[in-house]
Design a protein around this motif. Structure first.
Motif, PDB file in Angstrom:
ATOM      1  N   ASP A  53      79.204 -10.867 -56.537  1.00 53.23           N
ATOM      2  CA  ASP A  53      78.823 -11.856 -57.551  1.00 53.23           C
ATOM      3  C   ASP A  53      79.820 -11.894 -58.705  1.00 53.23           C
ATOM      4  N   THR A  54      80.363 -10.732 -59.068  1.00 53.24           N
ATOM      5  CA  THR A  54      81.341 -10.679 -60.152  1.00 53.24           C
ATOM      6  C   THR A  54      82.592 -11.470 -59.782  1.00 53.24           C
ATOM      7  N   VAL A  55      83.116 -11.233 -58.612  1.00 52.62           N
ATOM      8  CA  VAL A  55      84.342 -11.903 -58.192  1.00 52.62           C
ATOM      9  C   VAL A  55      84.076 -13.381 -57.907  1.00 52.62           C
ATOM     10  N   ARG A  56      82.935 -13.698 -57.358  1.00 49.15           N
ATOM     11  CA  ARG A  56      82.563 -15.089 -57.135  1.00 49.15           C
ATOM     12  C   ARG A  56      82.440 -15.828 -58.481  1.00 49.15           C
ATOM     13  N   GLY A  57      81.855 -15.163 -59.479  1.00 52.53           N
ATOM     14  CA  GLY A  57      81.744 -15.747 -60.811  1.00 52.53           C
ATOM     15  C   GLY A  57      83.095 -16.002 -61.434  1.00 52.53           C
ATOM     16  N   TYR A  58      84.012 -15.045 -61.271  1.00 45.42           N
ATOM     17  CA  TYR A  58      85.377 -15.235 -61.769  1.00 45.42           C
ATOM     18  C   TYR A  58      86.003 -16.453 -61.096  1.00 45.42           C
ATOM     19  N   GLY A  59      85.811 -16.564 -59.792  1.00 40.84           N
ATOM     20  CA  GLY A  59      86.365 -17.702 -59.054  1.00 40.84           C
ATOM     21  C   GLY A  59      85.818 -19.030 -59.560  1.00 40.84           C
TER      22      GLY A  59
END
Length: 113
Positions: free
Chosen positions: A24-30
């Motif tokens: 979720d963290t990396v998806r949010g950054y994306g």
């Protein structure tokens, strides 16, 4: 000097590892990273040059290696890069000037307490 190509691969591997641990963290950054592209006001080359100026201001080597590669792939020239870096240098000097004024103000205010 740093081996920027190797470092860029290490950053990508590290982000992939983090994505496994916290998707979720990396998806949010994306999502944040891609949001600006939707307006269509800047082309990709310009976005990458802006990203590089910001990366210099933030002193982020990971950002520098990723966006330098992307800027070149989107057709940025060395001259365009140097102009973007000149903006970063000017803003950073200006920021130091403004924060120097703030610091002087804080110092003077402390005498009132």
């Amino acid at each position: 000097m740093l081996d920027w190509n190797t470092y860029r691969r290490q950053v990508a591997d590290g982000v992939a590892d983090l994505a496994t641990l916290s998707p979720d963290t990396v998806r949010g950054y994306g999502a944040i990273s891609g949001a600006g592209r939707k307006s269509g006001h800047f082309d990709e080359k310009t976005r990458e040059l802006i990203a590089l100026a910001v990366a210099v201001s933030l002193r982020c080597d990971g950002c520098i290696t990723v966006h330098a590669d992307a800027a070149r792939k989107h057709g940025a020239t060395e001259g365009e890069l140097v102009e973007a870096l000149g903006v970063a240098i000017a803003v950073n000097a200006g920021a130091a000037l403004v924060y120097s004024v703030r610091t002087l103000d804080a110092f003077r205010e402390s005498a009132k307490s």
